[in-house]
Design a protein around this motif. Structure first.
Motif, mmCIF file in Angstrom:
data_model
loop_
_atom_site.group_PDB
_atom_site.id
_atom_site.type_symbol
_atom_site.label_atom_id
_atom_site.label_comp_id
_atom_site.label_asym_id
_atom_site.label_seq_id
_atom_site.Cartn_x
_atom_site.Cartn_y
_atom_site.Cartn_z
ATOM 1 N N SER A 93 -31.363 -41.957 -16.272
ATOM 2 C CA SER A 93 -30.049 -42.109 -15.634
ATOM 3 C C SER A 93 -29.160 -43.047 -16.442
ATOM 4 O O SER A 93 -27.949 -42.833 -16.543
ATOM 5 C CB SER A 93 -30.177 -42.577 -14.182
ATOM 6 O OG SER A 93 -30.777 -43.845 -14.100
ATOM 7 N N TYR A 105 -27.855 -40.948 -19.330
ATOM 8 C CA TYR A 105 -26.812 -40.021 -18.887
ATOM 9 C C TYR A 105 -25.512 -40.756 -18.549
ATOM 10 O O TYR A 105 -24.421 -40.259 -18.821
ATOM 11 C CB TYR A 105 -27.278 -39.206 -17.678
ATOM 12 C CG TYR A 105 -28.369 -38.218 -17.991
ATOM 13 C CD1 TYR A 105 -28.400 -37.525 -19.194
ATOM 14 C CD2 TYR A 105 -29.389 -37.976 -17.079
ATOM 15 C CE1 TYR A 105 -29.402 -36.618 -19.477
ATOM 16 C CE2 TYR A 105 -30.403 -37.067 -17.354
ATOM 17 C CZ TYR A 105 -30.402 -36.398 -18.551
ATOM 18 O OH TYR A 105 -31.403 -35.495 -18.836
ATOM 19 N N GLN A 108 -22.488 -38.160 -18.879
ATOM 20 C CA GLN A 108 -22.946 -36.901 -18.302
ATOM 21 C C GLN A 108 -23.099 -37.152 -16.796
ATOM 22 O O GLN A 108 -24.190 -37.344 -16.285
ATOM 23 C CB GLN A 108 -24.260 -36.469 -18.955
ATOM 24 C CG GLN A 108 -24.120 -36.153 -20.427
ATOM 25 C CD GLN A 108 -25.434 -35.734 -21.053
ATOM 26 O OE1 GLN A 108 -26.405 -35.400 -20.373
ATOM 27 N NE2 GLN A 108 -25.476 -35.740 -22.375
ATOM 28 N N VAL A 109 -21.959 -37.163 -16.142
ATOM 29 C CA VAL A 109 -21.848 -37.661 -14.773
ATOM 30 C C VAL A 109 -22.720 -36.891 -13.787
ATOM 31 O O VAL A 109 -23.383 -37.503 -12.945
ATOM 32 C CB VAL A 109 -20.364 -37.660 -14.323
ATOM 33 C CG1 VAL A 109 -20.237 -38.101 -12.885
ATOM 34 C CG2 VAL A 109 -19.545 -38.558 -15.246
ATOM 35 N N GLN A 110 -22.739 -35.574 -13.856
ATOM 36 C CA GLN A 110 -23.523 -34.803 -12.880
ATOM 37 C C GLN A 110 -25.017 -35.088 -13.002
ATOM 38 O O GLN A 110 -25.706 -35.267 -12.003
ATOM 39 C CB GLN A 110 -23.230 -33.303 -13.023
ATOM 40 C CG GLN A 110 -21.823 -32.918 -12.591
ATOM 41 C CD GLN A 110 -21.461 -33.454 -11.208
ATOM 42 O OE1 GLN A 110 -22.227 -33.359 -10.257
ATOM 43 N NE2 GLN A 110 -20.287 -34.049 -11.102
ATOM 44 N N LYS A 111 -25.523 -35.131 -14.239
ATOM 45 C CA LYS A 111 -26.946 -35.452 -14.445
ATOM 46 C C LYS A 111 -27.235 -36.877 -13.990
ATOM 47 O O LYS A 111 -28.273 -37.147 -13.383
ATOM 48 C CB LYS A 111 -27.328 -35.285 -15.925
ATOM 49 C CG LYS A 111 -27.376 -33.851 -16.396
ATOM 50 C CD LYS A 111 -27.773 -33.795 -17.865
ATOM 51 C CE LYS A 111 -27.858 -32.365 -18.354
ATOM 52 N NZ LYS A 111 -28.265 -32.294 -19.779
ATOM 53 N N HIS A 112 -26.310 -37.788 -14.298
ATOM 54 C CA HIS A 112 -26.456 -39.184 -13.891
ATOM 55 C C HIS A 112 -26.535 -39.288 -12.359
ATOM 56 O O HIS A 112 -27.432 -39.939 -11.828
ATOM 57 C CB HIS A 112 -25.279 -39.998 -14.439
ATOM 58 C CG HIS A 112 -25.282 -41.435 -14.025
ATOM 59 N ND1 HIS A 112 -26.171 -42.356 -14.538
ATOM 60 C CD2 HIS A 112 -24.494 -42.106 -13.162
ATOM 61 C CE1 HIS A 112 -25.928 -43.540 -14.001
ATOM 62 N NE2 HIS A 112 -24.910 -43.413 -13.160
ATOM 63 N N LYS A 113 -25.617 -38.619 -11.681
ATOM 64 C CA LYS A 113 -25.586 -38.683 -10.209
ATOM 65 C C LYS A 113 -26.871 -38.132 -9.586
ATOM 66 O O LYS A 113 -27.388 -38.692 -8.618
ATOM 67 C CB LYS A 113 -24.390 -37.894 -9.669
ATOM 68 C CG LYS A 113 -23.088 -38.628 -9.731
ATOM 69 C CD LYS A 113 -21.995 -37.759 -9.087
ATOM 70 C CE LYS A 113 -20.683 -38.475 -9.022
ATOM 71 N NZ LYS A 113 -19.645 -37.658 -8.366
ATOM 72 N N LYS A 114 -27.374 -37.022 -10.129
ATOM 73 C CA LYS A 114 -28.607 -36.422 -9.587
ATOM 74 C C LYS A 114 -29.782 -37.388 -9.672
ATOM 75 O O LYS A 114 -30.570 -37.512 -8.728
ATOM 76 C CB LYS A 114 -28.950 -35.127 -10.331
ATOM 77 C CG LYS A 114 -28.162 -33.931 -9.895
ATOM 78 C CD LYS A 114 -28.636 -32.697 -10.635
ATOM 79 C CE LYS A 114 -27.826 -31.489 -10.213
ATOM 80 N NZ LYS A 114 -28.273 -30.268 -10.886
ATOM 81 N N ARG A 124 -29.507 -40.740 -7.394
ATOM 82 C CA ARG A 124 -29.839 -40.578 -5.965
ATOM 83 C C ARG A 124 -31.264 -41.019 -5.677
ATOM 84 O O ARG A 124 -31.575 -41.471 -4.584
ATOM 85 C CB ARG A 124 -29.648 -39.125 -5.534
ATOM 86 C CG ARG A 124 -28.221 -38.771 -5.381
ATOM 87 C CD ARG A 124 -28.039 -37.382 -4.804
ATOM 88 N NE ARG A 124 -26.643 -37.022 -4.993
ATOM 89 C CZ ARG A 124 -26.207 -35.825 -5.272
ATOM 90 N NH1 ARG A 124 -27.057 -34.825 -5.375
ATOM 91 N NH2 ARG A 124 -24.930 -35.586 -5.431
#
Length: 191
Positions: free
Chosen positions: A148, A151, A156-162, A165
């Protein structure tokens, strides 16, 4: 760098760290005959680092909820660096200090008598209830943090957010429980 390289690097770092911690906790590598004078202060330093990381993680969450990516990123870099310093200090302590501390061991002989076990009672159970998930999650969160973090730095915001979580609540638990474990075990230190 490709994702494949990053995954391999993260896996290698994670496996290396876990092996080093296990080897040191099992005293498979001989440390010095006499620990340096600063060694007994390392657990307190580790608790301070964990507590500071807790505050930084929560502050980072606040700033990302406010949309302030710059402060969020800076706080996470600081938190990552402090957590890395914690890991170095933790490994150093377990290399230098060749004795184990047991919860409830009042006289420091390494063997819990019936009276020591009785006196520790429910607090000993609570201690292990906190410690065991702390250990398991500390090992498990390392690859999540590394990925994370990567990312996030790469935006790479979407990968980071996943990943965050999962990584955030686990990392937060590990930092909070690290302080609690220290506060519970420190009265039984005999070094």
């Amino acid at each position: 760098m490709t994702d494949k390289f990053i995954f391999r690097f993260v896996a290698a770092v994670t496996v290396f760290v876990i092996i080093v911690v296990i080897v040191l906790n099992r005293h498979l590598i001989p440390g010095p005959a006499k620990a340096p004078a600063f060694t007994p202060y390392l657990p307190l330093l580790n608790a301070i680092l964990n507590g500071t990381c807790t505050v930084l993680l929560l502050t980072s969450l606040y700033f990302i909820k406010q949309g302030n990516i710059t402060v969020h990123k800076r706080l996470n870099i600081i938190t990552f660096c402090l957590s890395s310093l914690f890991l170095v200090s933790y490994i150093l302590f377990h290399y230098l200090m060749r004795t184990d501390t047991h919860y409830g061991d009042v006289d420091g002989d390494g063997i819990l008598s019936a009276s020591e076990l009785a006196a520790a009672g429910g607090l000993r159970t609570l201690y292990f209830f906190i410690l065991i998930p702390h250990i398991i999650l500390a090992a498990g969160v390392l690859p999540l943090i590394l990925l994370s973090f990567n990312y996030g730095l790469q935006m790479q915001v979407q990968k980071h957010k996943k990943l965050v979580r999962w990584a955030f609540p686990i990392w937060l638990y590990v930092t909070i429980s690290g302080v609690i474990v220290y506060l519970m075990i420190s009265p039984f230190y005999h070094f």
